[in-house]
Enzyme design. Structure first.
Site, PDB file in Angstrom:
ATOM      1  N   GLU A 295       0.900  -1.226   0.205  1.00 15.06           N
ATOM      2  CA  GLU A 295       0.026  -0.118   0.069  1.00 15.06           C
ATOM      3  C   GLU A 295       0.931   1.302  -0.142  1.00 15.06           C
ATOM      4  O   GLU A 295       0.518   2.233   0.850  1.00 15.06           O
ATOM      5  CB  GLU A 295      -0.961  -0.101   1.236  1.00 15.06           C
TER       6      GLU A 295
ATOM      7  N   GLU B 284      -5.862 -10.890  -1.258  1.00 18.43           N
ATOM      8  CA  GLU B 284      -6.550 -10.665  -0.177  1.00 18.43           C
ATOM      9  C   GLU B 284      -8.068 -10.885  -0.721  1.00 18.43           C
ATOM     10  O   GLU B 284      -8.751 -10.072  -0.154  1.00 18.43           O
ATOM     11  CB  GLU B 284      -6.190  -9.495   0.692  1.00 18.43           C
TER      12      GLU B 284
END
Ligand code: XIL
Length: 368
Positions: A154, A259
């Protein structure tokens, strides 16, 4: 009418029986590995029912939390490998593709990492040294055993620019390249991933593509882009996933869906995000399925999952792993995020550990 109903019941029975004999990992054997994120109860054997599902259905595992900096390296001179050691042993015992998550992130990283003994922010050199030591220690411990690391998690804003994390502020944008190089030095055989959410979306995708191009041009050892895949029933438009996988594949990297989950719960006006810092106020109106999921939504969820896997199958060869972010609905982080205390239905197994219609449709998607 009655005959039709009977046929439907009969067919539903056949489907479930077929699913009971099948396994995700077998159905997708020729395509990619199928993973699940494990929580502490699963890693330590306290959740025997969850472990049985993982062993029967999945051939890859990811650690939901235990390898994040705050867990594995809570204090400057203390590492805690008790849970990660059991995690890796579980994967090896079951001959699974073991994933590491994550080395560099702005969340779940203790504040001391960025500060000296007096609480002052570190300089560039000191923070790089700390980062290198951390990566050498953690990656080095599982050298040859953890097959793929989420090296940087991220790093991008929604507009595709670099997030103003303390990593960026103190080290500058080279922190990303450095982290990959350290990881490669610590384990030259491990796959190394840049992992993020919303990098299907055009604007953020452009930022990710530029970042990866630059890293590749500098000879940085990045092998994989991880598309997190925290989705809802209607977002993102899966055309973006399709295009995104294509765009990354053209850069010469593999793609993993790292994910995956599909949130069916209402989110009010929250833009689609997986920012763990979000914490909205509780409101019973936003927790509508406490007593069960209506059939229509169950069906919508199944179709959504099937459509996601259809795209992954289309890109087999580029997509080499699809990992679900949890095992059963009871385990999903969506029970606590973005609003605490809700009843989530994001995964392929229900709270009783039984495969859901989404599971059946995902299996059928392979046509095998
Ligand atoms: C989540 C875990 O599932 C939660 O248990 C934890 O409280 C917060 O983090 N993106 C990521 C994951 O990269 O590490 C996050 O996992 C979900 C969003």
């Amino acid at each position: 009418m009655r005959t039709v109903a009977l046929v439907v019941v009969f067919l539903a029975g056949v489907t479930t029986a077929a699913a009971a004999q099948s396994a995700l990992k077998d159905a997708y054997k020729a395509d990619f590995v199928i993973g699940a994120a494990l929580n502490e109860a699963q890693i330590t054997g306290q959740d025997a029912r969850g472990d049985a599902i993982v062993e029967a259905q999945f051939n890859s595992i990811s650690p939901e939390n235990c390898l994040k900096w705050e867990r594995v390296h809570p204090q400057p001179h203390r590492y805690d490998f008790s849970i990660p050691d059991q995690y890796v042993a579980f994967g090896e015992k079951n001959r699974m593709f073991v994933v590491g998550h994550t080395l560099v992130w702005h969340n779940q990283t203790p504040d001391w990492v960025f500060r000296d003994g007096k609480g002052k922010l570190l300089g560039r050199k000191a923070l790089l040294k700390r980062l290198r030591n951390h990566i050498y220690t953690v990656v080095g411990r599982y050298k040859g055993r953890i097959k793929s690391w989420d090296v940087v998690n991220e790093a991008l804003n929604e507009d595709g620019s670099l997030r103003q994390s303390l990593w960026l502020k103190i080290i500058g944008e080279s922190y990303i390249a450095k982290a990959f190089r350290y990881a490669h030095e610590a384990d030259p055989t491990a796959e190394l991933t840049y992992n993020d959410y919303n990098i299907e979306n055009e604007v953020k995708r452009a930022g990710a593509v530029a970042l990866i191009k630059k890293l590749k041009a500098e000879g940085v050892p990045i092998t994989t882009v991880g598309i997190q895949g925290h989705y809802t029933l209607d977002s993102p438009d899966l055309k973006l996933l399709d295009e995104g996988i294509d765009a990354y594949s053209k850069l010469g990297v593999k793609v993993a869906i790292t994910e995956l989950d599909v949130d069916v719960l209402p989110r009010k006006n929250l833009p689609v995000t997986a920012d763990i810092a979000v914490n909205l106020a509780q409101d019973p109106a936003l927790n509508p399925y406490v007593n069960g999921l209506p059939d229509a939504v169950q069906q919508q969820l199944a179709e959504r999952y099937a459509a996601i896997f259809e795209i992954c199958l289309k890109h087999r060869g580029t997509v080499d792993r699809v990992t679900l972010w949890g095992v059963t609905d009871a385990d999903s982080w969506h029970n606590g995020w973005p609003i605490r205390g809700r009843t989530a239905y994001s995964l392929l197994f229900n709270r009783a550990g039984k495969p859901k219609p989404a599971y059946d449709m995902v299996i059928q998607e392979t046509g095998r």
